[in-house]
Scaffold this motif. Structure first.
Motif, PDB file in Angstrom:
ATOM      1  N   PHE A   1       0.836  -1.199   0.000  1.00 14.79           N
ATOM      2  CA  PHE A   1       0.000   0.000   0.000  1.00 14.79           C
ATOM      3  C   PHE A   1       0.873   1.253   0.000  1.00 14.79           C
ATOM      4  CE2 PHE A   1      -2.042  -3.497   2.253  1.00 14.79           C
ATOM      5  CZ  PHE A   1      -3.143  -3.693   1.432  1.00 14.79           C
ATOM      6  N   GLU A   2       0.644   2.080  -0.986  1.00 12.81           N
ATOM      7  CA  GLU A   2       1.416   3.317  -1.130  1.00 12.81           C
ATOM      8  C   GLU A   2       1.044   4.299  -0.023  1.00 12.81           C
ATOM      9  OE1 GLU A   2       1.698   6.738  -4.510  1.00 12.81           O
ATOM     10  OE2 GLU A   2       1.443   4.670  -5.213  1.00 12.81           O
TER      11      GLU A   2
ATOM     12  N   GLY B   1      -0.058   7.424   1.920  1.00  9.50           N
ATOM     13  CA  GLY B   1      -0.959   8.532   1.631  1.00  9.50           C
ATOM     14  C   GLY B   1      -2.174   8.172   0.801  1.00  9.50           C
ATOM     15  N   LYS B   2      -2.284   6.972   0.305  1.00 11.10           N
ATOM     16  CA  LYS B   2      -3.429   6.558  -0.506  1.00 11.10           C
ATOM     17  C   LYS B   2      -4.370   5.676   0.313  1.00 11.10           C
ATOM     18  CE  LYS B   2      -1.968   6.749  -5.251  1.00 11.10           C
ATOM     19  NZ  LYS B   2      -1.945   6.009  -6.508  1.00 11.10           N
ATOM     20  N   LYS B   3      -5.643   5.712  -0.072  1.00  7.52           N
ATOM     21  CA  LYS B   3      -6.641   4.859   0.564  1.00  7.52           C
ATOM     22  C   LYS B   3      -6.933   3.664  -0.353  1.00  7.52           C
ATOM     23  CE  LYS B   3      -8.945   8.503   3.138  1.00  7.52           C
ATOM     24  NZ  LYS B   3     -10.220   9.117   3.498  1.00  7.52           N
ATOM     25  N   TYR B   4      -7.096   2.504   0.270  1.00  8.10           N
ATOM     26  CA  TYR B   4      -7.387   1.286  -0.474  1.00  8.10           C
ATOM     27  C   TYR B   4      -8.630   0.638   0.124  1.00  8.10           C
ATOM     28  CZ  TYR B   4      -2.682   1.784  -2.307  1.00  8.10           C
ATOM     29  OH  TYR B   4      -1.562   2.271  -2.919  1.00  8.10           O
TER      30      TYR B   4
ATOM     31  N   GLU C   1      -5.225   2.412   5.010  1.00  3.58           N
ATOM     32  CA  GLU C   1      -4.431   3.612   4.755  1.00  3.58           C
ATOM     33  C   GLU C   1      -3.033   3.387   5.322  1.00  3.58           C
ATOM     34  OE1 GLU C   1      -6.380   7.642   5.253  1.00  3.58           O
ATOM     35  OE2 GLU C   1      -7.759   6.360   6.392  1.00  3.58           O
TER      36      GLU C   1
END
Length: 167
Positions: free
Chosen positions: A9-10, A12-15, A46
């Motif tokens: 998971f990158e 700052g991104k939401k998954y 996150e």
């Protein structure tokens, strides 16, 4: 089993994950949960670099025992929980979970949430508390103490049978 790894998971991104969990092979006390028919979870993840925040919303169909009759009762469990995972022990506190392994098994957290959502008592529709049966009767706490107060304590009855020498 569904595992997640922080590096997936990158920052700052939401998954969002939508997962079905199979707990049919879990060993569960049948007096607590008879069967977990199905369990669906919506999972939001996150990555905040040092913290991996995982929000889990579950919807599960389970079979629970009736508190009065012990018959099966179909029941729907709904609930959610938020977990903060940290990979550095010094960052762990009362509100976050430290994980040493590379992967986090989501099954464990979904299952623990499911178990926490089970109510203490479930009653089958129309079930009534039986008033008595072979070798027992059901009474309120008040009735029990009232009846107990009326009866003498039988542990002292043997003393009445003793004869003492009077000198």
């Amino acid at each position: 089993m569904r595992y997640i790894h922080k590096d997936e998971f990158e920052v700052g991104k939401k998954y969002h994950l939508s997962e079905e969990f199979d707990f049919s092979k879990e060993e569960i006390d049948p007096l607590f949960i008879r069967k977990i028919k199905d369990c669906h979870a919506e999972i939001d993840i996150e990555n905040f670099s040092s913290i991996l925040r995982v929000r889990i919303n579950i919807l599960a169909n389970v079979v629970l025992p009736c508190a009065y009759t012990l018959e099966d009762v179909d029941y729907v469990l709904k609930g959610n929980e938020e977990f903060d995972f940290v990979d550095q022990e010094e960052l762990a506190d009362n509100e976050s979970l430290f994980y040493e392994a590379d992967d986090i098994c989501l099954d464990d957290y979904v299952f623990s949430l499911l178990v926490a959502l089970v109510p203490l008592r479930v009653y089958k529709k129309g079930a009534k508390l039986p008033p008595s049966g072979k070798g027992y009767r059901v009474m309120t706490e008040k009735e029990y103490y009232e009846e107990k107060a009326k009866k003498p304590d039988s542990r002292w009855d043997k003393l009445d049978e003793l004869e003492f020498d009077e000198d």
